[in-house]
Write a protein that holds these residues in place. Structure first.
Motif, mmCIF file in Angstrom:
data_model
loop_
_atom_site.group_PDB
_atom_site.id
_atom_site.type_symbol
_atom_site.label_atom_id
_atom_site.label_comp_id
_atom_site.label_asym_id
_atom_site.label_seq_id
_atom_site.Cartn_x
_atom_site.Cartn_y
_atom_site.Cartn_z
ATOM 1 N N SER A 91 137.619 3.936 37.542
ATOM 2 C CA SER A 91 137.736 2.729 37.455
ATOM 3 C C SER A 91 137.055 2.116 36.243
ATOM 4 O O SER A 91 137.133 0.925 35.800
ATOM 5 N N THR A 92 136.383 3.058 35.294
ATOM 6 C CA THR A 92 135.935 2.692 34.118
ATOM 7 C C THR A 92 137.188 2.317 33.191
ATOM 8 O O THR A 92 137.148 1.491 32.297
ATOM 9 N N MET A 93 138.455 2.761 33.683
ATOM 10 C CA MET A 93 139.610 2.524 32.834
ATOM 11 C C MET A 93 140.113 0.959 32.975
ATOM 12 O O MET A 93 140.802 0.629 32.296
ATOM 13 N N LYS A 94 139.505 0.427 34.076
ATOM 14 C CA LYS A 94 139.930 -1.204 34.340
ATOM 15 C C LYS A 94 139.529 -1.802 33.020
ATOM 16 O O LYS A 94 139.859 -3.064 33.082
ATOM 17 N N VAL A 95 138.372 -1.522 32.251
ATOM 18 C CA VAL A 95 138.215 -2.232 31.028
ATOM 19 C C VAL A 95 139.221 -2.266 30.334
ATOM 20 O O VAL A 95 139.689 -3.158 29.760
ATOM 21 N N ILE A 96 140.152 -1.256 29.878
ATOM 22 C CA ILE A 96 141.313 -1.221 29.163
ATOM 23 C C ILE A 96 142.374 -1.964 29.911
ATOM 24 O O ILE A 96 143.172 -2.770 29.224
ATOM 25 N N THR A 97 142.671 -1.826 31.283
ATOM 26 C CA THR A 97 143.527 -2.616 31.783
ATOM 27 C C THR A 97 143.283 -3.951 31.830
ATOM 28 O O THR A 97 144.298 -4.922 31.952
ATOM 29 N N SER A 98 141.937 -4.311 32.211
ATOM 30 C CA SER A 98 141.726 -5.714 32.033
ATOM 31 C C SER A 98 142.032 -6.547 30.837
ATOM 32 O O SER A 98 142.716 -7.598 30.848
ATOM 33 N N SER A 99 142.064 -5.699 29.574
ATOM 34 C CA SER A 99 142.052 -6.281 28.342
ATOM 35 C C SER A 99 143.592 -6.581 28.320
ATOM 36 O O SER A 99 144.172 -7.642 27.698
ATOM 37 N N LEU A 100 144.452 -5.737 28.778
ATOM 38 C CA LEU A 100 146.019 -5.817 28.928
ATOM 39 C C LEU A 100 146.204 -6.920 29.708
ATOM 40 O O LEU A 100 147.187 -7.706 29.421
ATOM 41 N N LEU A 101 145.944 -7.067 31.038
ATOM 42 C CA LEU A 101 146.151 -8.159 32.083
ATOM 43 C C LEU A 101 145.765 -9.731 31.377
ATOM 44 O O LEU A 101 146.607 -10.424 31.655
ATOM 45 N N ILE A 102 144.531 -9.406 30.840
ATOM 46 C CA ILE A 102 144.159 -11.030 30.320
ATOM 47 C C ILE A 102 145.120 -11.369 28.985
ATOM 48 O O ILE A 102 145.449 -12.451 28.825
ATOM 49 N N GLU A 103 145.324 -10.547 28.207
ATOM 50 C CA GLU A 103 146.352 -10.631 27.167
ATOM 51 C C GLU A 103 147.858 -11.014 27.554
ATOM 52 O O GLU A 103 148.500 -11.887 26.890
ATOM 53 N N LYS A 104 148.150 -10.607 28.540
ATOM 54 C CA LYS A 104 149.476 -11.092 29.018
ATOM 55 C C LYS A 104 149.516 -12.117 30.229
ATOM 56 O O LYS A 104 150.485 -12.497 30.793
ATOM 57 N N GLY A 105 148.363 -12.782 30.146
ATOM 58 C CA GLY A 105 148.183 -14.065 31.205
ATOM 59 C C GLY A 105 148.383 -13.485 32.532
ATOM 60 O O GLY A 105 148.660 -14.437 33.385
ATOM 61 N N LEU A 106 148.053 -12.354 32.898
ATOM 62 C CA LEU A 106 148.134 -11.990 34.271
ATOM 63 C C LEU A 106 146.860 -11.931 34.912
ATOM 64 O O LEU A 106 146.725 -11.831 35.974
ATOM 65 N N ALA A 107 145.692 -12.296 34.277
ATOM 66 C CA ALA A 107 144.558 -12.414 34.671
ATOM 67 C C ALA A 107 143.608 -13.298 34.089
ATOM 68 O O ALA A 107 143.832 -13.338 32.576
ATOM 69 N N SER A 149 134.849 -3.815 41.671
ATOM 70 C CA SER A 149 135.770 -2.971 41.294
ATOM 71 C C SER A 149 136.988 -2.697 42.286
ATOM 72 O O SER A 149 137.204 -1.626 42.910
ATOM 73 N N CYS A 150 137.518 -4.048 42.502
ATOM 74 C CA CYS A 150 138.692 -4.015 43.535
ATOM 75 C C CYS A 150 140.139 -3.303 42.963
ATOM 76 O O CYS A 150 140.657 -3.711 41.920
#
Length: 563
Positions: A320-336, A375-376
């Motif tokens: 789940s430390t990978m979720k830092v990178i994933t979160s940046s992606l989702l925020i930039e794409k307007g998905l979160a 960490s959902c």
């Protein structure tokens, strides 16, 4: 007459030979066929077919576990022949005589080892330990050599013969298959590696730095101003990959005469390195790295396990430390968005896989911040249908500088991997599973990128030493994504899964925990990445369980020590 002749011909027919099996064929085609295929059943008239040669041979081939006698006899045969210099006989006692011949021949010719005495220890099952004593002699210089090794006896499938299972490590435990042993004037002069304050870096003082010193010598030995001595060295076999990040370093086993070392200055901080060594010594299979986000300087790196530098070269699922990178992606794409509602169901199915959260929890009507802090998994997996197969790969490469195999830190390193995947595997990558691979150096760099606002390639030796070019990211993340990521990590450090570990770590802080499932392991690998001021760190404890409980205290202690 014609009928009697045909009967006589049938009765005089010679036994038929088919596939090595003799079948007695007598009057009556039906009986002949029965005898042929029944594999030795008695005929009505008392005639019996014989067992085939193949069947008999199979019965004669020994099988099953090796006996103690077979193990000791095989080991004695091999060790005696090796000690007597009978290379052909020793190689014949192995299951790879060609490879054994090459290495055992080089043991004398290239490594210049003579007067060898091999003393077997007490076998454990099919494994036999043994002690090697000899002399390394090169020109007018010689020195005694003593070390321990081991061999394993295996049964050859073809004939059941017990043989030594051949690997180069039989000859010396530091050898990998494809490596060679060479004694001579080293082509690479020794080095004196020093920390940022000029203090000597030695294994006695810092147990983890052995692989680092080997790597520094290999890269900088010829240019650091030293003079080569005479050594027994392991020369690594070259893999298909030729980059700095994929090769293990050559290793000195015995120094016959000292050379004059050149000096190589590193970025390691002596106090932080000492603290890192202490932390990993208290937790088996742990590794940690500390960076300075504003520059990329590596301030500390330590491993509980010696020999392989997991901190720099490990290739492990980051969870789940990978979720830092994933979160940046989702925020930039307007998905979160940090404070907007975001789904966190118990389960989410995608690509035929059913994903769930730890303990099958769910968050009803919660925000993305709450999902990140707890960490959902399903909060991230649920967005997979809206992403392209290469979105995560591009985000890791373009913003965080990962997975491009172009870092030049000064010693061998692995730069992380986020391959393009589809369906369930792509979804798993979003939470640091699937084929995503990282190490503490990579994940410390991720936190450093969030803290600094842009990627700075980590380095152990200043690029000014050899004018090498450091890797760069092709873009920075949006200001909105950066601001929200800092908010997410800060909240997690204060109220989420990282709160207990980060208790007492004051100032501008952020953190993320992780647990990575590994096939065949009862417990997952525990991960933790965090920053505090101008420090960023990440650690892993293999088979440690939850990252907040295992890697978290290691990272937090170093952030405190560096404050």
């Amino acid at each position: 007459m014609g009928q009697r002749k045909r009967i006589a011909e049938r009765r005089n027919t010679k036994p038929a030979v088919i596939g090595g099996m003799i079948a007695v064929v007598v009057a009556g085609a039906g009986f002949g066929v029965y005898a042929l295929y029944d594999g030795g059943a008695a005929a009505d008239d008392g005639t019996r077919t014989t067992s085939t040669g193949a069947d008999q041979k199979a019965k004669d081939v020994p099988s099953g576990p090796l006996s103690a006698t077979e193990v000791t006899t095989t080991a004695r045969t091999f060790l005696t022949a090796w000690q007597q210099g009978k290379v052909a006989a020793a190689a014949a006692a192995t299951d790879d005589s060609a490879a054994a011949t090459t290495l055992l021949t080089g043991y004398t010719k290239d490594a210049h080892i003579k007067d060898v005495t091999l003393t077997p220890g007490t076998p454990t099952g099919d494994k036999v330990p043994f002690t090697v004593k000899g002399t390394v002699a090169y020109k007018d210089t010689s020195k005694p050599l003593t070390y321990d090794s081991a061999l394993t006896v295996v049964r050859r499938e073809a004939d059941g013969k017990p043989l030594v299972g051949w690997h180069s490590s039989v000859v010396h435990p530091d050898l990998q298959d494809g490596d060679t042993l060479v004694t001579g004037e080293s082509g690479t002069p020794p080095i004196k590696a020093v920390d940022r304050d000029g203090g000597a870096l030695t294994e006695d003082r810092y147990p983890s730095v052995g692989p680092v010193l080997d790597g520094l010598r290999e890269k900088y030995g010829k240019t650091a101003g030293g003079k080569a001595g005479v050594e027994l060295r392991v020369i690594r076999g070259k893999s298909s990959k030729s980059s700095e990040s994929s090769e293990s370093s050559d290793k000195t086993l015995l120094e016959l005469s000292k050379g004059t070392p050149g000096t190589v200055k590193t970025t390691l901080d002596p106090a932080l390195q000492a603290a890192a060594e202490k932390q990993v010594a208290e937790k088996a299979r742990s590794s940690v790295v500390v960076l300075r986000p504003s520059t990329g300087e590596i301030l500390a790196a330590a491993n509980a396990s010696k020999g392989f530098n997991t901190a720099f070269q490990g290739s492990l699922a980051p969870g789940s430390t990978m979720k830092v990178i994933t979160s940046s992606l989702l925020i930039e794409k307007g998905l979160a968005s940090a404070d907007k509602k975001h789904p966190c169901p118990k389960y989410f199915t995608y690509g035929g896989w059913k994903f769930q959260n730890d303990d099958k929890f769910q968050i009803k009507n919660g925000t993305f911040k709450a999902s990140f802090a707890r960490s959902c998994n399903t909060a991230f997996i649920s967005q997979a249908p809206k992403l392209k197969n290469d979105d995560l790969t591009k985000q890791a490469q373009q913003v965080f500088g990962l997975g491009l195999n172009n870092w030049a830190i000064g010693v061998p390193s692995f730069d992380g991997a986020v391959p393009v995947q589809s369906q369930a595997q792509m979804a798993a990558s979003l939470i640091g599973q699937g084929a995503v691979r990282m190490n503490p150096l990579n994940m410390a760099s991720v936190s450093a990128t969030i803290q600094a606002g842009t990627f700075h390639q980590p380095y152990l030796v200043s690029p000014s030493v050899d004018n090498r070019k450091l890797a760069t990211a092709s873009r920075t993340m949006s200001a909105t994504a950066l601001s929200q990521l800092r908010e997410l990590m800060s909240y997690t450090a204060a109220y989420g899964t990282a709160a207990e570990a980060m208790s007492g770590v004051t100032g501008n802080v952020g953190a993320k925990t992780g647990s990575a499932e590994v096939d065949g392991q009862k417990k997952p690998n525990g991960w933790f990445t965090a920053y505090r001021g101008d420090l960023a760190a990440a650690g892993v404890v293999q088979q440690g369980g939850h990252g907040g409980d295992t890697a978290g205290p290691i990272v937090a202690a170093l952030l405190k020590a560096g404050g």
